[in-house]
Enzyme design. Structure first.
Site: not given
Length: 108
Positions: A32, A35
């Site tokens: 991600c 993230c």
């Protein structure tokens, strides 16, 4: 040393739900991109405010049961827990300013 603790399926109830001070939980995954951008921001905020709030992260790749039980449908997701309850939840990448605004009532 990091001020952000790693929480797992096994430690979630004691580290987060049973915590005595508010807890910011960052649900993330290594694939991600937002993230990865959020992680150093949370580390920086944790270094400054870990006396008032606990900062935790959950790797959703290795803790799928926990992510499912919390209804995590998109990453990153940030939850704020207080007294064993979720009091705030937001999805998506955030700036440092947005995160500080999110936790302001818990750290001031």
């Amino acid at each position: 040393m990091s001020q952000v603790i790693e929480v797992t399926d096994a430690t979630f109830s004691s580290e987060v739900a049973g915590a005595t001070k508010p807890v910011l939980v960052d649900y993330w995954a290594d694939w991600c991109a937002p993230c990865k951008q959020l992680s150093p921001i949370i580390e920086e905020i944790a270094a400054a405010h870990s006396d008032k709030m606990t900062f935790a992260k959950v790797d959703t790749n290795t803790n799928q049961q926990l992510a499912a039980s919390q209804g995590i449908m998109s990453l990153p997701t940030i939850q704020i827990w207080q007294d064993g309850q979720i009091v705030k939840s937001v999805q998506g990448g955030k700036t440092k300013r947005a995160l500080l605004k999110l936790i302001d009532e818990f750290i001031s």
